[in-house]
Design a protein around this motif. Structure first.
Motif, mmCIF file in Angstrom:
data_model
loop_
_atom_site.group_PDB
_atom_site.id
_atom_site.type_symbol
_atom_site.label_atom_id
_atom_site.label_comp_id
_atom_site.label_asym_id
_atom_site.label_seq_id
_atom_site.Cartn_x
_atom_site.Cartn_y
_atom_site.Cartn_z
ATOM 1 N N VAL A 1 -0.357 -8.900 -23.070
ATOM 2 C CA VAL A 1 -0.729 -8.530 -21.698
ATOM 3 C C VAL A 1 0.451 -8.622 -20.739
ATOM 4 O O VAL A 1 0.482 -7.942 -19.707
ATOM 5 N N PHE A 2 1.430 -9.453 -21.058
ATOM 6 C CA PHE A 2 2.568 -9.598 -20.159
ATOM 7 C C PHE A 2 3.468 -8.362 -20.149
ATOM 8 O O PHE A 2 4.378 -8.260 -19.328
ATOM 9 N N ALA A 3 3.200 -7.442 -21.055
ATOM 10 C CA ALA A 3 3.960 -6.191 -21.079
ATOM 11 C C ALA A 3 3.294 -5.107 -20.237
ATOM 12 O O ALA A 3 3.662 -3.936 -20.324
ATOM 13 N N ALA A 4 2.339 -5.494 -19.395
ATOM 14 C CA ALA A 4 1.610 -4.524 -18.576
ATOM 15 C C ALA A 4 2.564 -3.679 -17.733
ATOM 16 O O ALA A 4 3.535 -4.186 -17.159
ATOM 17 N N GLN A 5 2.248 -2.365 -17.678
ATOM 18 C CA GLN A 5 3.089 -1.432 -16.918
ATOM 19 C C GLN A 5 2.342 -0.769 -15.758
ATOM 20 O O GLN A 5 2.946 -0.011 -14.993
ATOM 21 N N CYS A 6 1.061 -1.017 -15.604
ATOM 22 C CA CYS A 6 0.300 -0.467 -14.477
ATOM 23 C C CYS A 6 0.940 -0.977 -13.180
ATOM 24 O O CYS A 6 1.011 -2.186 -12.946
ATOM 25 N N LYS A 7 1.408 -0.051 -12.349
ATOM 26 C CA LYS A 7 2.248 -0.421 -11.209
ATOM 27 C C LYS A 7 1.420 -0.698 -9.957
ATOM 28 O O LYS A 7 0.456 0.009 -9.657
ATOM 29 N N ALA A 8 1.843 -1.713 -9.220
ATOM 30 C CA ALA A 8 1.342 -1.962 -7.870
ATOM 31 C C ALA A 8 2.552 -1.943 -6.941
ATOM 32 O O ALA A 8 3.470 -2.752 -7.095
ATOM 33 N N THR A 9 2.561 -1.012 -6.009
ATOM 34 C CA THR A 9 3.698 -0.831 -5.105
ATOM 35 C C THR A 9 3.248 -1.120 -3.678
ATOM 36 O O THR A 9 2.280 -0.512 -3.185
ATOM 37 N N GLN A 10 3.925 -2.041 -3.021
ATOM 38 C CA GLN A 10 3.529 -2.380 -1.653
ATOM 39 C C GLN A 10 4.018 -1.311 -0.678
ATOM 40 O O GLN A 10 5.163 -0.872 -0.725
ATOM 41 N N GLN A 11 3.102 -0.912 0.229
ATOM 42 C CA GLN A 11 3.391 0.113 1.222
ATOM 43 C C GLN A 11 3.922 -0.533 2.506
ATOM 44 O O GLN A 11 3.919 -1.764 2.667
ATOM 45 N N GLU A 12 4.389 0.322 3.442
ATOM 46 C CA GLU A 12 4.970 -0.183 4.680
ATOM 47 C C GLU A 12 3.976 -1.000 5.495
ATOM 48 O O GLU A 12 4.354 -1.944 6.200
ATOM 49 N N ASP A 13 2.678 -0.637 5.428
ATOM 50 C CA ASP A 13 1.676 -1.366 6.211
ATOM 51 C C ASP A 13 1.178 -2.619 5.503
ATOM 52 O O ASP A 13 0.256 -3.289 5.974
ATOM 53 N N SER B 1 -0.266 -2.789 2.554
ATOM 54 C CA SER B 1 -1.254 -2.494 1.511
ATOM 55 C C SER B 1 -0.544 -2.196 0.193
ATOM 56 O O SER B 1 0.684 -2.090 0.136
ATOM 57 N N TRP B 2 -1.337 -2.057 -0.881
ATOM 58 C CA TRP B 2 -0.782 -1.825 -2.211
ATOM 59 C C TRP B 2 -1.348 -0.540 -2.791
ATOM 60 O O TRP B 2 -2.540 -0.253 -2.678
ATOM 61 N N ARG B 3 -0.450 0.224 -3.432
ATOM 62 C CA ARG B 3 -0.855 1.415 -4.166
ATOM 63 C C ARG B 3 -0.757 1.101 -5.660
ATOM 64 O O ARG B 3 0.282 0.651 -6.156
ATOM 65 N N ILE B 4 -1.866 1.371 -6.351
ATOM 66 C CA ILE B 4 -1.937 1.067 -7.781
ATOM 67 C C ILE B 4 -2.007 2.366 -8.561
ATOM 68 O O ILE B 4 -2.833 3.241 -8.273
ATOM 69 N N VAL C 1 -4.587 4.454 -6.041
ATOM 70 C CA VAL C 1 -5.630 3.593 -5.480
ATOM 71 C C VAL C 1 -4.995 2.633 -4.479
ATOM 72 O O VAL C 1 -4.055 1.899 -4.817
ATOM 73 N N VAL C 2 -5.480 2.634 -3.267
ATOM 74 C CA VAL C 2 -4.899 1.797 -2.214
ATOM 75 C C VAL C 2 -5.881 0.681 -1.861
ATOM 76 O O VAL C 2 -7.066 0.924 -1.602
ATOM 77 N N ILE C 3 -5.360 -0.557 -1.863
ATOM 78 C CA ILE C 3 -6.171 -1.713 -1.479
ATOM 79 C C ILE C 3 -5.363 -2.572 -0.518
ATOM 80 O O ILE C 3 -4.114 -2.569 -0.544
ATOM 81 N N PRO C 4 -6.017 -3.304 0.360
ATOM 82 C CA PRO C 4 -5.288 -4.158 1.306
ATOM 83 C C PRO C 4 -4.660 -5.360 0.606
ATOM 84 O O PRO C 4 -5.102 -5.765 -0.480
ATOM 85 N N ASP C 5 -3.662 -5.930 1.223
ATOM 86 C CA ASP C 5 -2.986 -7.106 0.657
ATOM 87 C C ASP C 5 -3.950 -8.281 0.523
ATOM 88 O O ASP C 5 -3.739 -9.168 -0.308
ATOM 89 N N SER C 6 -4.997 -8.278 1.333
ATOM 90 C CA SER C 6 -5.966 -9.376 1.285
ATOM 91 C C SER C 6 -6.752 -9.395 -0.024
ATOM 92 O O SER C 6 -7.461 -10.367 -0.295
#
Length: 729
Positions: free
Chosen positions: A483-495, A497-500, A565-570
């Motif tokens: 599982v530590f080889a996971a490549q599904c990306k989460a990129t933090q946006q300027e506001d 939030s995170w894009r997955i 997929v965009v989700i808030p940092d919370s």
């Protein structure tokens, strides 16, 4: 539950271990072989430590210690290849003390001045027998028809070359002088109980032999190099050793179970003795063979000690004849009401009971299912996520029984870990063992510990209230158990939030769940286990696609796609790049487990089918069912050890992986064998036992894969249980 020794037993075991390390070294074992395999000085030393008085009644001048105390001695004796008939002497001296009339001989036997042994077959039927220690014994205790007799054999047994150079001898006991010690049913029962005790001593001694052979092989594999690598890094070397460690420990634990069963008056005691003896004979033989094989050509050299273990593992039990007969005996005891006489157990510190609180919560669950769950609901039960029944899930939550091990503020009861384990077992017994509740409990704990106020307000109450499910987003198409080889990306946006973006594989329950606990890659520029972050991701949101993946096990799992997929940092759990630490919260719920409950149901289904097709009384049927029972009971014992060591914070040498790997592999092999045994009816999916056994065959294939493959767990056992270097393909 308890696997600990008492302080006195720890001291006794350590005393014998130190003595035997010095006085039964392989140098001394080899020297004893020069004189027929008996070490008189060692024998005297054991006597001085009280070995031969251990099981003798106090009224006859002995110590009258318990079976478990003797088992501790026998394990050390096996580990160090004691040169002499120790198991036989322990039961023979006890018999002399119980039957009386031989005070002088008993005193000399306790003092190590005389060797007294036992004949394992009725000399009325078999007057000429191979006797362990017969070449050096002064007397043999034997059964002769309705009598128990003392046969004076001093000088009658002559040593001859034999497999392991032990002091066995073939003696015509009918030609020697005999004296009746006792007669009648009570005397015969006393003698029969001594033979049962001998089986336990041999079983534990063999486990000591087998384990030491594995330790020696592991040490060699940690030093020997081939192709520029330590051979212990090769899975072809390490994985068979890991399997066998489970087997030899399992053999010992079967003997431990037998001792506890005798103490408790369990109806399983007699069968457990037979299975412990049979299983230990087989496990030790395979362990020493693999141990020798690990040494390669050097293992064949008489200069290397491993061959001593290879030979002794066969020589120790074969004086009684074919060990496979013990499996037939176990079959009769399980399925033909054969009841043996049993030795007294004495004090037993071992305890495999989960406690009164566990019984209470199980009774409460049973009452709920009996009164609140309709037949229509039960018809929807299944071991997979597809067995989720919202009404039952909610009912359990309303009674604080969905997550009984969690704190009260998480809709739990804060019951003991043992009671929680029992509750999970009761749910499985009721047929409602869907993974949904376990995953929901894990997610609830992680939100409670690492979640934001928003998650604790909006999501947590829905989970703990039994209103929603959560699934796990760990595995990916390119990385299963890793599982530590996971490549599904989460990129933090300027506001903030995170894009997955990415794909998750085997997202079981995603079609039923509202949320997924997702492991993502947030930093590709650091070692793979450092750049991970955990999130709660709502599945009913834009960019999420859930696609069904059906299995031949009547299960549905899923592949899930995340496209922008965009989700808030919370909705993040824990620190950025701190996913490994966040995942550790789940370990608080992990206490090691296996597949015992479903294995038991499978065996019961097979028993039913054998009656239906008319083969229940056949020896082959009883043997194969008994073998599966042995695997079931070992799975139980390995699981108990894993749970106990985790809960009590004891040293844990991959006990959880051992339990999971062993039970899943035996579930797989036994499902295959029982399907064969009950064919062709077992091919049917008709309602009842045939359908269950058919399902078990298909279900078992997955158990060696999910939750970590058997290969992953073998590596963990090899590294943490045997000290082998980290393995590679």
């Amino acid at each position: 539950m308890n696997f600990d020794l008492t302080d006195e037993q720890e001291m006794m075991r350590d005393t014998f271990a130190r003595f035997l390390d010095e006085h039964s070294s392989t140098v001394r074992v080899r020297k004893a072989q020069d004189t027929g395999g008996f070490d008189a000085a060692l024998w005297s030393g054991l006597a001085e430590l009280g070995a031969f008085a251990m099981r003798v009644p106090e009224t006859a001048g002995g110590m009258e210690l318990g079976l478990f105390d003797a088992a501790l001695l026998m394990e050390e004796a096996g580990r160090t290849l004691v040169s002499g008939p120790l198991a036989e002497a322990l039961v023979a001296t006890r018999l002399l003390g119980q039957l009386g009339g031989q005070d002088d001989l008993l005193e000399r036997a306790i003092g190590g001045e005389a060797v007294v042994t036992i004949a394992l077959h009725d000399i009325a039927d078999k007057p000429v027998q191979w006797i362990a220690g017969g070449a050096v014994a002064q007397a043999v205790v034997a059964r002769r028809g309705a009598e128990v007799v003392l046969v004076t054999v001093d000088g009658a047994g002559s040593a001859e070359p034999n497999l392991a150079t032990t002091p066995i001898a073939e003696i015509d006991l009918a030609a020697a002088a005999t004296e009746v010690l006792a007669a009648g049913e009570e005397a015969l029962a006393t003698f029969a109980a001594a033979v049962e005790e001998w089986k336990l001593h041999i079983a534990v001694g063999l486990s000591g032999i087998g384990r030491q052979a594995l330790v020696m092989a592991a040490a060699y594999a940690g030093e020997r190099k081939a192709f520029g690598q330590l051979i212990g890094t090769f899975q072809g070397i390490s994985h068979p050793l890991a399997d066998l460690l489970c087997d030899v420990d399992g053999a010992k634990f079967l003997a431990w179970k037998a001792i506890r069963d005798i103490h408790d008056g369990s109806h399983e005691a007699g069968a457990t003795i037979s299975l412990a003896y049979w299983y230990a004979c087989d496990a030790a033989a395979r362990a020493v063979a693999q141990g020798l094989h690990t040494f390669g050509g050097f293992g064949l050299s008489s200069e290397y000690d491993i061959h001593l273990y290879n030979l002794r593992a066969k020589a120790l039990p074969l004086v009684a004849g074919d060990p496979a007969l013990a499996l037939e005996e176990a079959g009769r005891r399980l399925y033909a009401d054969e009841t043996p006489a049993l030795p007294a157990a004495g004090d037993v510190p071992l305890d495999f009971d989960l406690g009164e609180e566990a019984r209470q919560v199980c009774a409460e669950l049973a009452e709920l299912f009996a009164t609140k769950v309709t037949p229509e609901m039960k018809a929807r039960f299944h071991y997979s996520w597809e067995g989720y029944v919202p009404e039952v899930h909610k009912m359990l939550a309303d009674h604080n029984l969905l997550f009984p091990g969690l704190p009260e503020h998480l809709a739990g009861r804060r019951i003991t870990p043992y009671a929680r384990i029992a509750a999970m077992g009761e749910l499985e017994r009721q047929g409602y063992n869907t993974p949904g509740a376990n995953v929901a409990a894990m997610v609830a704990m992680m939100i409670d510990k690492y979640g934001s106020d928003e998650l604790k307000t909006e999501v947590l109450p829905r989970i703990t209230g039994g209103d929603v499910l959560c699934s796990l987003g760990y595995s990916e198409p390119s990385c299963g158990s890793d599982v530590f080889a996971a490549q599904c990306k989460a990129t933090q946006q300027e506001d903030g939030s995170w894009r997955i973006d990415g794909t998750k594989m085997w997202t079981s329950g995603a079609n039923l769940s509202s949320y997924v606990l997702m492991l993502t890659r947030t930093n590709p520029d650091v070692p793979k286990h450092k750049g991970l972050t955990m999130f709660i991701v709502p599945l009913k949101t834009e960019g999420v696609t859930v696609q069904a993946v059906h299995t031949f096990q009547d299960e549905r799992t899923n592949i899930t796609f995340y496209d922008g997929v965009v989700i808030p940092d919370s909705w993040r759990l824990g620190e950025i790049d701190g996913g490994v630490k966040t995942m550790s919260a789940a370990l608080e719920l992990e206490h090691g487990g296996g597949f015992s409950k479903v294995m038991k149901a499978m065996i019961e289904a097979a028993e039913d089918l054998t009656r239906q097709i008319g083969i229940a009384g056949e020896t082959r049927t009883q043997c194969r069912l008994a073998r599966s029972v042995a695997h079931l009971w070992i799975s139980d014992m390995l699981t108990y050890r894993a749970q106990w060591s985790s809960i009590e914070k004891k040293p844990n040498h991959a006990f959880g992986p051992m339990a999971k790997m062993y039970s899943s592999e035996k579930f797989l092999s036994d499902s295959r064998d029982l399907l064969d045994l009950t064919a062709p009816l077992s091919l049917s999916k008709r309602e009842g036992a045939a359908r269950l056994l058919n399902q078990c065959y298909r279900h078992a294939a997955g158990t060696t894969i999910y939750g970590g493959t058997s290969e992953v767990h073998r590596s963990m056992v090899a590294e943490r249980g045997l000290g082998l270097p980290r393995t590679r393909g």
